[in-house]
Enzyme design. Structure first.
Site, mmCIF file in Angstrom:
data_model
loop_
_atom_site.group_PDB
_atom_site.id
_atom_site.type_symbol
_atom_site.label_atom_id
_atom_site.label_comp_id
_atom_site.label_asym_id
_atom_site.label_seq_id
_atom_site.Cartn_x
_atom_site.Cartn_y
_atom_site.Cartn_z
ATOM 1 N N LEU A 58 -113.131 16.647 -47.246
ATOM 2 C CA LEU A 58 -114.085 17.363 -46.615
ATOM 3 C C LEU A 58 -115.304 16.629 -45.880
ATOM 4 C CD1 LEU A 58 -115.291 20.204 -46.884
ATOM 5 C CD2 LEU A 58 -116.416 19.954 -48.874
ATOM 6 N N ASP A 59 -115.396 15.343 -46.372
ATOM 7 C CA ASP A 59 -116.423 14.744 -45.360
ATOM 8 C C ASP A 59 -115.903 14.415 -44.275
ATOM 9 O OD1 ASP A 59 -118.933 13.576 -45.457
ATOM 10 O OD2 ASP A 59 -118.441 11.701 -46.231
#
Length: 82
Positions: A58-59
């Site tokens: 997600l980062d």
């Protein structure tokens, strides 16, 4: 000159909305981790490992957005100005 401003607005929206989406995703991910750990405490360590894997993936989204935004600002915009 009008297109130059649109490139800057597009880059700002790209970076800002990417960060906003990531923040919402992290909040949802953490909330679901707590829910899952509360329902099945014995699965807590396994869920935590999967959560950290998903957090890393997600980062990557805002990092890609920053890269594309910087490309727009430093490569596309100077070409429009000159």
């Amino acid at each position: 000159m009008e297109a130059l401003g649109l490139v800057y607005v597009a880059a700002a929206l790209l970076i800002g909305l990417g960060a906003l989406g990531t923040a919402i995703g992290f909040g949802t991910l953490g909330g679901k981790l707590l829910e899952g750990s509360a329902r099945q405490p014995e699965q807590g360590p396994a869920l935590q490992g999967k959560m950290f894997l998903m957090a890393g993936l997600l980062d990557a989204v805002p990092m890609i957005g920053v890269g594309i935004g910087m490309y727009l600002i430093f490569v596309v915009a100077p070409g429009l100005a000159g």
